[in-house]
Scaffold this active site. Structure first.
Site, PDB file in Angstrom:
ATOM      1  N   ARG A  43       8.909 -33.199  11.335  1.00 64.20           N
ATOM      2  CA  ARG A  43       7.758 -32.933  12.467  1.00 64.20           C
ATOM      3  C   ARG A  43       7.018 -31.728  11.992  1.00 64.20           C
ATOM      4  NH1 ARG A  43      12.121 -30.669  14.787  1.00 64.20           N
ATOM      5  NH2 ARG A  43      11.666 -28.840  16.122  1.00 64.20           N
ATOM      6  N   GLY A  49      -2.368  -5.833   7.976  1.00 64.52           N
ATOM      7  CA  GLY A  49      -3.377  -5.710   6.980  1.00 64.52           C
ATOM      8  C   GLY A  49      -3.105  -6.416   5.833  1.00 64.52           C
ATOM      9  N   GLY A  95       2.214  -4.194   8.492  1.00 63.98           N
ATOM     10  CA  GLY A  95       2.414  -5.530   8.055  1.00 63.98           C
ATOM     11  C   GLY A  95       0.903  -6.316   8.304  1.00 63.98           C
ATOM     12  N   CYS A 152       2.888  -3.208   4.181  1.00 63.31           N
ATOM     13  CA  CYS A 152       1.964  -2.117   4.430  1.00 63.31           C
ATOM     14  C   CYS A 152       2.683  -1.324   5.718  1.00 63.31           C
ATOM     15  CB  CYS A 152       0.572  -2.370   4.742  1.00 63.31           C
ATOM     16  SG  CYS A 152       0.255  -3.576   6.162  1.00 63.31           S
ATOM     17  N   GLY A 153       1.964  -0.462   6.280  1.00 60.13           N
ATOM     18  CA  GLY A 153       2.540   0.154   7.514  1.00 60.13           C
ATOM     19  C   GLY A 153       3.071  -0.709   8.615  1.00 60.13           C
ATOM     20  N   HIS A 184      10.153 -23.826  10.119  1.00 57.55           N
ATOM     21  CA  HIS A 184       8.838 -24.235  10.999  1.00 57.55           C
ATOM     22  C   HIS A 184       7.565 -24.406  10.122  1.00 57.55           C
ATOM     23  CE1 HIS A 184      11.389 -24.234  14.751  1.00 57.55           C
ATOM     24  NE2 HIS A 184      12.214 -24.568  13.688  1.00 57.55           N
ATOM     25  N   ASN A 185       7.478 -23.156   9.471  1.00 57.49           N
ATOM     26  CA  ASN A 185       5.913 -22.872   9.014  1.00 57.49           C
ATOM     27  C   ASN A 185       5.902 -22.918   7.507  1.00 57.49           C
ATOM     28  OD1 ASN A 185       6.374 -20.708  11.413  1.00 57.49           O
ATOM     29  ND2 ASN A 185       4.958 -22.391  11.684  1.00 57.49           N
ATOM     30  N   ARG A 212       2.439 -30.118  10.744  1.00 56.43           N
ATOM     31  CA  ARG A 212       1.856 -29.258  11.492  1.00 56.43           C
ATOM     32  C   ARG A 212       1.582 -28.271  10.104  1.00 56.43           C
ATOM     33  NH1 ARG A 212       6.790 -28.633  15.683  1.00 56.43           N
ATOM     34  NH2 ARG A 212       5.904 -30.599  17.000  1.00 56.43           N
ATOM     35  N   ASP A 223       1.059  -1.087  -0.013  1.00 52.80           N
ATOM     36  CA  ASP A 223      -0.147   0.005  -0.024  1.00 52.80           C
ATOM     37  C   ASP A 223       0.879   1.326  -0.002  1.00 52.80           C
ATOM     38  OD1 ASP A 223       0.891   0.057   2.557  1.00 52.80           O
ATOM     39  OD2 ASP A 223      -1.223   0.326   3.595  1.00 52.80           O
ATOM     40  N   HIS A 224       0.246   2.366   0.190  1.00 51.84           N
ATOM     41  CA  HIS A 224       1.019   3.481   0.125  1.00 51.84           C
ATOM     42  C   HIS A 224       1.992   3.568   1.201  1.00 51.84           C
ATOM     43  CE1 HIS A 224      -2.328   4.020   2.875  1.00 51.84           C
ATOM     44  NE2 HIS A 224      -1.690   4.997   3.685  1.00 51.84           N
TER      45      HIS A 224
END
Length: 146
Positions: free
Chosen positions: A134, A72, A70, A67-68, A100-101, A138, A10-11
């Protein structure tokens, strides 16, 4: 063929987006810019939704949103089942998000991190592989509708 990284902002994230695009190109990566293209006030979902949809469709392996705060852009792209967006403000969090993710989208809080830190975060996120093991089960549970 080089990997293409889509990027949206965004801006509030516009100036940082330009720096990140430069940095990615210096690393030999191609960039697909989803906008915005100025610092004029705008609505972050207008730019984050198309990027999230593209990741979800498999058009790209991973992407970056800014974004400002993060928050949104992260909330927006995480609406897509195939997106796992990590909001990162340190390189270590970016590494863990990947390890991990299996974070396939990186969200940056432009108003809360320095440019140098942001580029270090981008490098950590790009360079860190998913550990699997593992963590795989998850990650599979993240997309499961309960």
């Amino acid at each position: 063929m080089n990997e293409i990284i889509p990027i949206a902002c965004d801006h509030a994230g516009y100036e940082l987006k330009l720096k990140v695009i430069d940095h990615l190109r210096q690393r030999g990566l191609e960039v697909q810019d989803y906008g915005t293209h100025s610092t004029d006030s705008c609505d972050y979902p207008d730019y984050a939704h198309p990027l999230g949809a593209a990741i979800d469709r498999g058009d790209y392996r991973r992407g970056i949103v800014i974004c400002g705060s993060g928050n949104g852009v992260q909330m927006t792209v995480n609406k897509y089942r195939g997106v796992r967006c990590a909001l990162c403000w340190t390189p270590e969090i970016a590494r863990l998000g990947r390890q991990h993710n299996d974070a396939n989208v990186l969200a940056l809080p432009a108003r809360f991190i320095e440019q140098e830190t942001a580029l270090d975060i981008v490098d950590a996120w790009i360079d860190t592989p998913f550990e699997g093991g593992r963590h795989q089960r998850r990650v599979e549970k993240i997309s499961r509708m309960l």
